[in-house]
Each structure stands twice: as C-alpha cells, then as structure tokens.
Write an enzyme that holds these catalytic residues in place. Structure first.
Site, PDB file in Angstrom:
ATOM      1  N   ASN A 130      -7.181  33.036 -16.842  1.00  0.00           N
ATOM      2  CA  ASN A 130      -8.636  32.889 -16.886  1.00  0.00           C
ATOM      3  C   ASN A 130      -9.101  31.471 -16.553  1.00  0.00           C
ATOM      4  OD1 ASN A 130      -7.305  32.888 -19.638  1.00  0.00           O
ATOM      5  ND2 ASN A 130      -9.169  31.770 -20.128  1.00  0.00           N
ATOM      6  N   ARG A 184      -5.811  36.811 -22.359  1.00  0.00           N
ATOM      7  CA  ARG A 184      -5.789  37.443 -23.691  1.00  0.00           C
ATOM      8  C   ARG A 184      -7.193  37.812 -24.141  1.00  0.00           C
ATOM      9  NH1 ARG A 184      -4.157  32.352 -27.570  1.00  0.00           N
ATOM     10  NH2 ARG A 184      -5.375  30.779 -26.487  1.00  0.00           N
ATOM     11  N   ASP A 214      -2.223  39.720 -23.865  1.00  0.00           N
ATOM     12  CA  ASP A 214      -1.857  38.653 -24.798  1.00  0.00           C
ATOM     13  C   ASP A 214      -0.340  38.673 -24.855  1.00  0.00           C
ATOM     14  OD1 ASP A 214      -1.146  37.099 -26.997  1.00  0.00           O
ATOM     15  OD2 ASP A 214      -2.933  37.645 -28.122  1.00  0.00           O
ATOM     16  N   VAL A 215       0.297  37.613 -24.379  1.00  0.00           N
ATOM     17  CA  VAL A 215       1.759  37.631 -24.247  1.00  0.00           C
ATOM     18  C   VAL A 215       2.464  37.674 -25.610  1.00  0.00           C
ATOM     19  CG1 VAL A 215       1.737  36.461 -22.003  1.00  0.00           C
ATOM     20  CG2 VAL A 215       2.006  35.102 -24.093  1.00  0.00           C
ATOM     21  N   TYR A 252       6.358  22.010 -27.692  1.00  0.00           N
ATOM     22  CA  TYR A 252       6.131  22.290 -26.270  1.00  0.00           C
ATOM     23  C   TYR A 252       7.395  21.974 -25.473  1.00  0.00           C
ATOM     24  CZ  TYR A 252       3.750  22.147 -21.715  1.00  0.00           C
ATOM     25  OH  TYR A 252       3.379  22.370 -20.410  1.00  0.00           O
ATOM     26  N   LYS A 292       9.758  24.717 -23.388  1.00  0.00           N
ATOM     27  CA  LYS A 292       9.893  24.680 -21.933  1.00  0.00           C
ATOM     28  C   LYS A 292      11.356  24.483 -21.509  1.00  0.00           C
ATOM     29  CE  LYS A 292       5.572  25.259 -20.782  1.00  0.00           C
ATOM     30  NZ  LYS A 292       5.090  26.331 -19.926  1.00  0.00           N
ATOM     31  N   THR A 332      -5.999  19.812 -16.718  1.00  0.00           N
ATOM     32  CA  THR A 332      -6.415  21.087 -17.316  1.00  0.00           C
ATOM     33  C   THR A 332      -6.620  20.918 -18.823  1.00  0.00           C
ATOM     34  OG1 THR A 332      -4.175  21.812 -17.863  1.00  0.00           O
ATOM     35  CG2 THR A 332      -4.994  22.420 -15.669  1.00  0.00           C
ATOM     36  N   ILE A 340      -4.835  22.142 -21.189  1.00  0.00           N
ATOM     37  CA  ILE A 340      -3.615  22.066 -21.997  1.00  0.00           C
ATOM     38  C   ILE A 340      -3.222  20.621 -22.312  1.00  0.00           C
ATOM     39  CG2 ILE A 340      -1.680  21.976 -20.316  1.00  0.00           C
ATOM     40  CD1 ILE A 340      -0.494  24.383 -21.952  1.00  0.00           C
ATOM     41  N   ASN A 341      -3.590  19.697 -21.418  1.00  0.00           N
ATOM     42  CA  ASN A 341      -3.295  18.286 -21.709  1.00  0.00           C
ATOM     43  C   ASN A 341      -4.584  17.502 -21.974  1.00  0.00           C
ATOM     44  OD1 ASN A 341      -4.294  17.912 -19.104  1.00  0.00           O
ATOM     45  ND2 ASN A 341      -2.262  17.941 -18.196  1.00  0.00           N
TER      46      ASN A 341
END
Ligand SMILES: NC(=O)c1ccc[n+]([C@@H]2O[C@H](COP(=O)([O-])OP(=O)(O)OC[C@H]3O[C@@H](n4cnc5c(N)ncnc54)[C@H](OP(=O)(O)O)[C@@H]3O)[C@@H](O)[C@H]2O)c1
Length: 283
Positions: free
Chosen positions: A14, A37, A63-64, A208, A212, A241, A243-244
């Site tokens: 999204n 999700r 939603d994973v 995180y 990864k 983005t 996420i950071n």
C-alpha cells in the site's frame, strides 16, 4: 515466458517500495495483486494505480501474520488465475518503538545511520520491547516462512547482513529452518533477560537485523529446496520510506529497481543469491 500473461503478488504494497514495485511491474504488463493488511489503505493505493491507467493491478487483503488471510489470498489466486509466477515478499516492520519527534530532532547523519555509528545517539528515541521485537520477527521472517511450490520467482526484501550472525547462518550446507528458528528463539530469550549486548547481538535495530539475516539464510534453504525456481533476496538501498522514519536518502523509484529486476528474471536466471540493488553481492 514470451507473451504469456504473468501474475505477481507484492506484499505490504500500500506504500513505500512495495507500492512502487507494483507500479513498475504493472507497467511491464504483469498482472499484479497489490496486497495490504489494511483493506482501506490497500484499495486506495490500487485505485491510484488504476487511475493512472494500470488496470492490471487488483487488490486483495493480506496480513502476513494471519494464516487465514494467507489462505484466503491463495484461494483467490487459484480461482482467478490458476497459478502465481512472482512473489515479492516485501512487507516489513522495524521492530522498535519510536518517538519520531525526538528522532527528527536528533537529525542523524544518514552515513552514520547506515554505518551503525548512530547507535548510542538514537537510543533516546527508540527502544526494542519484547512486543515490538516479536512483531518484527513474525512479520519479516515467520510471515514468509510458508511452503511455496507454486511460485516462479520469489524476491525477499533485505537489509545489509550483519557480521555477528553471518557465520552462524552462513553454513549453507547444514542450514535448516529449525536452526534459524532456534537462533530467533534465543534472541527473544536474551531480549527478555535484557542480555542482547552481552550475548553479542547486533544492537542497531536488533530485531530487524536478526529477522533480515534469517531471511537471507532462508533464501538459501528455499533455493535449495526448489531448484527450478529463482529465489533471491535484495537490499533495495537506503530508501526514503516510513520504515526508517524517512531518514533514507534514495527515492522509492530507485529503491524498487532491484525487486523489479529480480521479479522479471527469466526461468534460467540466478537463484539463492543476495543482490545489492541490481548487482549480485556476497551474503
Ligand atoms: N527503506 C529502506 O531503506 C529499506 C532498506 C532495506 C530493506 N527494506 C525493506 O523493504 C521492505 C519495504 O519497506 P519500505 O521501506 O517500503 O517501508 P514501508 O513504507 O514502511 O512499507 C512497509 C509495508 O509493510 C506493510 N506491513 C507491515 N506489517 C504487515 C503485515 N503484518 N502484513 C502485511 N503488510 C504489512 C506495511 O503496511 P501498513 O501500511 O499497514 O503498516 C507497509 O505497506 C521491508 O521489508 C523493509 O525491511 C527497506
């Protein structure tokens, strides 16, 4: 595959790199299932692309972390298309609880951030709780660990692997899902005991990082298990983005180039590899 229609799923699409990956893939003619999700966010993102003339983008909720949601998507793919050619496993969580205002005020140099040098400075703005770490492992690693014999190409979104666990997870021949699982359970145990540092875990975004690195290792296991498929992981670059918290320096258009390139690999393309953006690199 020539002119034959191809079908792709992108998770967590999204916004950010996932959204851009959908866009770039759809532009090449691939039919893309944009998944998210949150139904509202996902449908809005899909509408945006449809309005740009990309009618080959369709939405389905995913939603994973939710087995029923995964099952529902699998049924949808089976009924609508009968197969899936490409999976871009992009959904991700940071694993920390952040005070974004404090983080912004710190104005951390992106170079220091990337090199892990900002670690002491940023501690005032973020913390790794058991809950945030568990959520991160469940999203980034366990959210993907599912048998996937139906896909042609799988792309996993990575971060530069850290040294500490590289050796532990680098023994390709003897690597198993159980081994990775044990490492992750040890991580959660040490976190609960407040013993991450003393046990040598990476302290820059610890959950995180280990999620990864585990995904890196899992890439190799999967590639071995399904030798006819192209299963690779890619570090997209340091991309601007959510996420950071928008500390990233690269625009999403460039950040998606690696995942799109790997998604479009021919049948005989590389597998079990780690890519730094579009270039193959060492794990
Ligand atoms: N940006 C970078 O510099 C960078 C570097 C290396 C790797 N990566 C990786 O690239 C991937 C994409 O990240 P991004 O930078 O584009 O971040 P982003 O803009 O924050 O996107 C993350 C996406 O994952 C979704 N997501 C989170 N939990 C989910 C769940 N349980 N089920 C389904 N979707 C879920 C989010 O949905 P909501 O909107 O609902 O939260 C969002 O769509 C991540 O795997 C990330 O680790 C990014």
């Amino acid at each position: 595959m020539g002119d034959v229609c191809r079908y792709a799923v992108v998770t967590g699409a999204n916004k950010g790199i996932g959204f851009e990956t959908v866009k770039q893939l759809a532009k090449t003619g691939v039919t893309v299932v944009l998944t998210a999700r949150n139904e509202k966010r996902g449908m809005e993102a899909t509408s945006l692309l449809n309005e740009q003339g990309l009618s080959n983008v369709v939405f389905h909720q995913l939603d994973v972390q939710d087995a029923r949601s995964i099952e529902s998507l699998a049924k949808f793919i089976q009924t609508q298309y009968g197969r899936l050619d490409i999976l871009v496993n992009n959904a991700g969580a940071s694993g920390v609880v952040v005070d974004e205002d404090v983080l912004r005020a710190l104005n951390v140099d992106p170079e220091d951030w990337l090199a892990g040098k900002a670690i002491n400075v940023i501690q005032v703005a973020m913390k790794t709780t058991y809950g945030s770490a568990k959520l991160c492992l469940d999203t980034n690693y366990y959210g993907f660990c599912t048998d996937c014999p139906y896909f042609g190409v799988i792309v996993l979104m990575q971060r530069v692997p850290n040294e500490e666990r590289r050796k532990e997870l680098g023994d390709v021949e003897n690597l198993t899902e159980d081994k990775i699982d044990k490492i992750l359970q040890n991580f959660l145990h040490d976190l609960k005991q407040d013993a991450l540092e003393v046990n040598g875990w990476q302290m820059m975004l610890p959950a995180y990082s280990i999620s990864k690195v585990s995904l890196n290792a899992y890439t190799r296991i999967l590639a071995r298990k399904y030798p006819k498929m192209c299963i690779n992981c890619v570090h997209p670059g340091y991309v601007n983005t959510d996420i950071n918290w928008h500390t990233g320096t690269m625009p999403v258009e460039e950040g998606a180039e690696g995942s799109v390139m790997l998604a479009l690999l021919p049948d005989e393309g590389p597998t079990g590899c780690y890519f730094d953006r579009t270039v193959v690199d060492e794990f």
